[in-house]
Write an enzyme that holds these catalytic residues in place. Sequence first.
Site, PDB file in Angstrom:
ATOM      1  N   ILE A  33      44.273  39.078 -98.470  1.00 29.11           N
ATOM      2  CA  ILE A  33      44.907  40.370 -98.270  1.00 29.11           C
ATOM      3  C   ILE A  33      43.995  41.213 -97.385  1.00 29.11           C
ATOM      4  O   ILE A  33      42.802  40.934 -97.249  1.00 29.11           O
ATOM      5  CB  ILE A  33      45.202  41.093 -99.607  1.00 29.11           C
ATOM      6  CG1 ILE A  33      43.948  41.183-100.480  1.00 29.11           C
ATOM      7  CG2 ILE A  33      46.319  40.393-100.360  1.00 29.11           C
ATOM      8  CD1 ILE A  33      44.187  41.878-101.821  1.00 29.11           C
ATOM      9  N   ASP A  34      44.568  42.246 -96.768  1.00 28.73           N
ATOM     10  CA  ASP A  34      43.829  43.077 -95.827  1.00 28.73           C
ATOM     11  C   ASP A  34      42.625  43.745 -96.483  1.00 28.73           C
ATOM     12  O   ASP A  34      42.600  43.974 -97.696  1.00 28.73           O
ATOM     13  CB  ASP A  34      44.734  44.179 -95.260  1.00 28.73           C
ATOM     14  CG  ASP A  34      45.849  43.627 -94.397  1.00 28.73           C
ATOM     15  OD1 ASP A  34      45.718  42.494 -93.906  1.00 28.73           O
ATOM     16  OD2 ASP A  34      46.851  44.353 -94.217  1.00 28.73           O
ATOM     17  N   ARG A  35      41.655  44.111 -95.643  1.00 27.10           N
ATOM     18  CA  ARG A  35      40.466  44.817 -96.134  1.00 27.10           C
ATOM     19  C   ARG A  35      40.849  46.049 -96.977  1.00 27.10           C
ATOM     20  O   ARG A  35      40.286  46.276 -98.051  1.00 27.10           O
ATOM     21  CB  ARG A  35      39.597  45.261 -94.957  1.00 27.10           C
ATOM     22  CG  ARG A  35      38.382  46.082 -95.357  1.00 27.10           C
ATOM     23  CD  ARG A  35      37.805  46.844 -94.174  1.00 27.10           C
ATOM     24  NE  ARG A  35      37.118  45.972 -93.238  1.00 27.10           N
ATOM     25  CZ  ARG A  35      35.804  45.728 -93.254  1.00 27.10           C
ATOM     26  NH1 ARG A  35      35.046  46.283 -94.184  1.00 27.10           N
ATOM     27  NH2 ARG A  35      35.264  44.949 -92.358  1.00 27.10           N
ATOM     28  N   GLY A  36      41.792  46.837 -96.472  1.00 26.63           N
ATOM     29  CA  GLY A  36      42.127  48.084 -97.149  1.00 26.63           C
ATOM     30  C   GLY A  36      43.072  47.939 -98.312  1.00 26.63           C
ATOM     31  O   GLY A  36      43.384  48.928 -98.987  1.00 26.63           O
ATOM     32  N   THR A  37      43.564  46.736 -98.578  1.00 26.34           N
ATOM     33  CA  THR A  37      44.491  46.485 -99.677  1.00 26.34           C
ATOM     34  C   THR A  37      43.712  45.929-100.868  1.00 26.34           C
ATOM     35  O   THR A  37      42.822  45.102-100.705  1.00 26.34           O
ATOM     36  CB  THR A  37      45.573  45.470 -99.253  1.00 26.34           C
ATOM     37  OG1 THR A  37      46.268  45.990 -98.124  1.00 26.34           O
ATOM     38  CG2 THR A  37      46.571  45.213-100.374  1.00 26.34           C
TER      39      THR A  37
END
Length: 319
Positions: free
Chosen positions: A147-151
């Site tokens: 999953i994305d860094r910010g998620t």
Amino acid sequence: MKQFTITKNDSGQRLNKFLEKAVPLLPGGLMHKYIRLKRIKINGKRTDFAYRLQEGDLLQLYINDEFFGKPKKKEQPTYLSAKPNISVVYEDDHILLVNKPAGLVVHEDDSGTVDTLIARIHAYLYQYGRWDPNDAASFTPSLCNRIDRGTSGIVIAAKTAEALRVMNQKIRDREIHKSYLCVTCGHVRPREGHIQNYILRHENEHRVSVHDHPVPGARTAVTQYRVINETPELSLVECDLITGRTHQLRAQFAHMGHPLLGDSKYGTNDMNRKYHRKSQALCSYKLRFDFTTDAGSLAYLNGRTFTVPRVEFMSLFDS
């Protein structure tokens, strides 16, 4: 002659994949030639490069000593210096479910950071005696999804080669279902619905665009959603991904006029500053195993659901 006894961690993978890691100096062409010439055997018998290794198999290699020389010196493994700072949702002998915090990358990226989720997982498994790098000739615990860094949210790690193979197949065949919680700016209407449009990736810009009609290179993106709470300015939305496109939820809700709170790429800076959000309010909070095909030794997971105990941004909706 050199031999390996196949451990539990290495079982389930193909012979050629094992050899690529266990004997990295052996060229692929020679590997296949030696298999044909019976200079590589399993349990004293002729084998095939596609043979799936079983725990307890004896792999015998009648090949030159030069292929067992030390490869080029590598840097110190990150698990020796990383901190085992992970939040475990579930763990057994095969898999590990970890609640990744927002802001942490899953693998090393262009920034060169060594503080990654996989490094922390390796440190955790190594330092607590759940993984011995010297016990398995080739397999290293690996992530099955990202999953994305910010998620934030649940990421699956495989502790054995068999688990990695099974989990990858289940993800590919959509037999593992993920649900997300997100916070959008404004009130999403209708409160429950089905989003279907087309997402086009722009690799050079590291972003995507959403289109209501097919365009060349765009892929269909489908999401089911349900608003479960609201404040005067925000909506708390539960989402099920029918497809899994890059930035799907972030881009689709922004396209609807309701960007995710904290999203610096697709969101609203004024709202992000107001609520002091530096990463998107998006969490992969629930995971359900729904196997419809054989899962081998992981069949016990079928029908089980795992959730993140508490999603931090839900405090925005506490009365």
